[in-house]
Design a protein around this motif. Structure first.
Motif, PDB file in Angstrom:
ATOM      1  N   MET A 371      41.128  27.268  29.090  1.00 18.80           N
ATOM      2  CA  MET A 371      41.657  28.252  30.031  1.00 18.80           C
ATOM      3  C   MET A 371      41.764  27.658  31.434  1.00 18.80           C
ATOM      4  SD  MET A 371      42.384  30.885  28.201  1.00 18.80           S
ATOM      5  CE  MET A 371      42.626  32.189  29.439  1.00 18.80           C
ATOM      6  N   GLU A 372      40.764  26.903  31.836  1.00 17.94           N
ATOM      7  CA  GLU A 372      40.807  26.281  33.159  1.00 17.94           C
ATOM      8  C   GLU A 372      41.929  25.255  33.246  1.00 17.94           C
ATOM      9  OE1 GLU A 372      36.796  24.865  33.702  1.00 17.94           O
ATOM     10  OE2 GLU A 372      36.226  26.686  34.791  1.00 17.94           O
ATOM     11  N   ASP A 373      42.134  24.520  32.165  1.00 16.68           N
ATOM     12  CA  ASP A 373      43.184  23.513  32.146  1.00 16.68           C
ATOM     13  C   ASP A 373      44.562  24.135  32.265  1.00 16.68           C
ATOM     14  OD1 ASP A 373      43.730  20.695  31.969  1.00 16.68           O
ATOM     15  OD2 ASP A 373      44.556  21.046  29.979  1.00 16.68           O
ATOM     16  N   HIS A 374      44.681  25.393  31.882  1.00 12.14           N
ATOM     17  CA  HIS A 374      45.958  26.103  31.959  1.00 12.14           C
ATOM     18  C   HIS A 374      46.070  26.970  33.212  1.00 12.14           C
ATOM     19  CE1 HIS A 374      48.008  25.187  28.113  1.00 12.14           C
ATOM     20  NE2 HIS A 374      46.781  24.865  27.717  1.00 12.14           N
ATOM     21  N   GLY A 375      45.220  26.730  34.198  1.00 13.80           N
ATOM     22  CA  GLY A 375      45.395  27.396  35.482  1.00 13.80           C
ATOM     23  C   GLY A 375      44.640  28.693  35.660  1.00 13.80           C
ATOM     24  N   PHE A 376      43.640  28.940  34.817  1.00 15.45           N
ATOM     25  CA  PHE A 376      42.813  30.134  34.946  1.00 15.45           C
ATOM     26  C   PHE A 376      41.424  29.747  35.462  1.00 15.45           C
ATOM     27  CE2 PHE A 376      46.014  31.213  31.870  1.00 15.45           C
ATOM     28  CZ  PHE A 376      46.327  32.538  32.129  1.00 15.45           C
ATOM     29  N   THR A 377      40.844  30.599  36.258  1.00 13.78           N
ATOM     30  CA  THR A 377      39.471  30.395  36.675  1.00 13.78           C
ATOM     31  C   THR A 377      38.571  31.335  35.879  1.00 13.78           C
ATOM     32  OG1 THR A 377      37.997  30.247  38.584  1.00 13.78           O
ATOM     33  CG2 THR A 377      39.516  32.086  38.552  1.00 13.78           C
ATOM     34  N   TRP A 378      37.336  30.951  35.715  1.00 16.13           N
ATOM     35  CA  TRP A 378      36.401  31.707  34.875  1.00 16.13           C
ATOM     36  C   TRP A 378      35.339  32.366  35.739  1.00 16.13           C
ATOM     37  CZ3 TRP A 378      31.518  29.557  32.366  1.00 16.13           C
ATOM     38  CH2 TRP A 378      30.926  30.526  31.527  1.00 16.13           C
ATOM     39  N   GLY A 379      35.163  33.676  35.537  1.00 14.52           N
ATOM     40  CA  GLY A 379      34.171  34.417  36.307  1.00 14.52           C
ATOM     41  C   GLY A 379      32.739  34.059  35.995  1.00 14.52           C
ATOM     42  N   GLY A 380      32.514  33.344  34.914  1.00 10.79           N
ATOM     43  CA  GLY A 380      31.154  32.953  34.579  1.00 10.79           C
ATOM     44  C   GLY A 380      30.551  31.963  35.554  1.00 10.79           C
ATOM     45  N   ARG A 381      31.392  31.349  36.395  1.00 12.42           N
ATOM     46  CA  ARG A 381      30.894  30.405  37.393  1.00 12.42           C
ATOM     47  C   ARG A 381      30.659  31.053  38.746  1.00 12.42           C
ATOM     48  NH1 ARG A 381      31.665  25.503  34.814  1.00 12.42           N
ATOM     49  NH2 ARG A 381      33.622  25.219  33.672  1.00 12.42           N
ATOM     50  N   TRP A 382      30.922  32.340  38.864  1.00 10.45           N
ATOM     51  CA  TRP A 382      30.800  33.003  40.157  1.00 10.45           C
ATOM     52  C   TRP A 382      29.346  33.104  40.597  1.00 10.45           C
ATOM     53  CZ3 TRP A 382      34.455  37.616  38.746  1.00 10.45           C
ATOM     54  CH2 TRP A 382      35.767  37.149  38.742  1.00 10.45           C
ATOM     55  N   LEU A 383      29.168  33.322  41.870  1.00  5.38           N
ATOM     56  CA  LEU A 383      27.832  33.513  42.424  1.00  5.38           C
ATOM     57  C   LEU A 383      27.114  34.648  41.694  1.00  5.38           C
ATOM     58  CD1 LEU A 383      25.798  32.749  44.646  1.00  5.38           C
ATOM     59  CD2 LEU A 383      26.925  34.418  46.121  1.00  5.38           C
ATOM     60  N   PHE A 384      27.823  35.738  41.437  1.00  6.25           N
ATOM     61  CA  PHE A 384      27.320  36.842  40.620  1.00  6.25           C
ATOM     62  C   PHE A 384      28.243  36.910  39.416  1.00  6.25           C
ATOM     63  CE2 PHE A 384      26.059  41.411  39.985  1.00  6.25           C
ATOM     64  CZ  PHE A 384      24.703  41.171  39.914  1.00  6.25           C
ATOM     65  N   PRO A 385      27.828  36.418  38.251  1.00  2.00           N
ATOM     66  CA  PRO A 385      28.754  36.097  37.164  1.00  2.00           C
ATOM     67  C   PRO A 385      29.427  37.298  36.525  1.00  2.00           C
ATOM     68  CG  PRO A 385      26.477  35.869  36.446  1.00  2.00           C
ATOM     69  CD  PRO A 385      26.426  36.114  37.925  1.00  2.00           C
ATOM     70  N   ASP A 386      30.676  37.064  36.122  1.00  2.00           N
ATOM     71  CA  ASP A 386      31.455  38.028  35.344  1.00  2.00           C
ATOM     72  C   ASP A 386      32.091  37.243  34.201  1.00  2.00           C
ATOM     73  OD1 ASP A 386      32.816  40.163  34.386  1.00  2.00           O
ATOM     74  OD2 ASP A 386      34.100  40.467  36.116  1.00  2.00           O
ATOM     75  N   GLY A 387      31.265  36.960  33.181  1.00  2.00           N
ATOM     76  CA  GLY A 387      31.642  36.009  32.148  1.00  2.00           C
ATOM     77  C   GLY A 387      32.820  36.413  31.292  1.00  2.00           C
TER      78      GLY A 387
END
Length: 396
Positions: A371-387
């Motif tokens: 998903m990241e390779d296709h231009g999406f960011t993942w909420g699981g890496r956020w300061l307060f996660p949204d996986g």
């Protein structure tokens, strides 16, 4: 999967002429709750979010002297005063930000255009912008505003004024979007009486660039249980703003369009049907089946999910736990706050039950990489996660 790139702060692009601004390929993006001021659930109070910080750009060779600081749940109002008393700090200022509404005509009664607005103290804030922009900021008087050069509609305010739903502000010029911290309007107080929710962040200029660690420890000591702190340096993030990893609404609008809308009491947004008809499509994509998203996003999402399937990873997505793409609403369904980027139909929630907001994420790292390779960011890496959350940040 060999050679797959991971999207981080250091991978920033210019996303075509339509964007008109630097778009960060951040590891945190803008759905619903990476960066909002909500009570922190008890079950994540001890989650080691800071133990695995998200990637950032390479640290500049010279230690930076300008820092951004914000915290989940908000920094206490005393934070600025505490830092001002530290000998390592040359100056500090608080910026307050929120959503305002621009009066809009048309066939939708009561509709207005949402604008992200930052409120500053001009004499303090001017020290944190490029020298060429300082005269414009210093010239701001109470109730006056500056706009970025490339707002979505290239606004030409009538008689130099923006007519908001509850007041009118005088526009006195334009400055670079970096100088506005990515906000659509930079305003010299006061806070609008209509604002129910305010994001607050600090800009800090150091006398001693080695003092960053002490600044972080001091701010953490002021936080309540379960709160997490984010401190970024100039050069590590494209915009010094609250929720710095979130694409500014300005960037989203320049790519996916601007709409008029009507806020609803339950935290949802009623968007102008003409914008929906022009931009939201229902389409078939691999694994998930039918989705309703922004028309521009669908080919990118389809390609990402096709690779997931081709890699034999379809089982990593539980189709019964698909949480949707287009969903017009405020972040956290909190009226008066910022808009979720689901409102533009540029994010999807998958494996929802297993990746609830604020809990330790469980997404398969191979799925995340694709998903990241296709231009999406993942909420699981956020300061307060949204996986559960994957959101557009760039065209691959």
């Amino acid at each position: 999967m060999t050679g797959r790139r991971f999207i981080g702060y250091g991978a920033a692009l210019v996303v075509g002429a339509a964007v008109g601004t630097l778009v960060a390929l951040g590891v945190a993006a803008a759905f619903d709750e990476p960066d909002i001021e909500l009570p922190v659930p008890k079950d994540v109070a001890s989650a080691p979010v800071e133990a695995t910080p998200s990637p950032v750009a390479a640290i500049p060779k010279k230690r930076p002297r300008v820092l951004l600081a914000w915290a989940t749940g908000g920094l206490p109002s005393t934070a600025e005063t505490v830092l001002e008393e530290m000998r390592e700090v040359a100056r500090v200022t608080t910026v307050r930000a929120g959503v305002d509404w621009l009066a809009a005509g048309g066939r939708m009664p009561g509709a207005a255009i949402p604008l992200e607005v930052a409120i500053v103290r001009p004499r303090e804030y001017a020290r944190f912008v490029a020298p060429a922009e300082r005269p414009a900021v210093l010239g701001l008087e109470r109730g006056e505003a500056l706009l970025p050069p490339d707002d979505p509609q290239r606004r030409q305010p009538a008689a130099g004024r923006l007519r908001l739903v509850d007041r009118t502000v005088r526009v006195v010029g334009r400055i670079d979007e970096v100088a506005t911290s990515g906000y659509e309007v930079l305003l010299a107080g006061p806070d609008p009486a209509s604002w129910d929710r305010v994001d607050r962040f600090l800009l800090i200029q150091l006398r001693d660039p080695r003092a960053r660690g002490r600044i972080q420890r001091t701010l953490r000591s002021l936080l309540g249980p379960g709160q997490s702190l984010r401190v970024r340096a100039k050069g590590e993030t494209p915009f010094l703003r609250y929720g710095d990893a979130v694409l500014p609404q300005l960037s989203v609008k320049n790519t996916f369009g601007e709409f008029a809308a009507r806020p609803l009491p339950d935290g949802r947004i009623e968007v102008d049907p003409r914008w929906i008809d022009a931009n939201i499509r229902t389409a078939q994509v691999p694994i998930l089946g039918k989705v309703a998203c922004h028309r521009t996003l669908i080919p990118q999402l389809r390609a990402a999910l096709a690779e997931v399937r081709a890699e034999g990873l379809g089982h990593t997505i539980n189709t019964s736990q698909y949480g949707g793409c287009y969903g017009p609403r405020f972040i956290g369904l909190e009226p008066g706050g910022r808009l979720s980027h689901h409102t533009w139909g540029i994010a999807i929630d998958i494996n929802v039950a297993e990746n609830a907001f604020g809990t330790r994420p469980t997404q398969d790292p191979r799925l995340v990489a694709i998903m990241e390779d296709h231009g999406f960011t993942w909420g699981g890496r956020w300061l307060f996660p949204d996986g559960m959350h994957f959101e557009w940040v760039a065209f691959p």
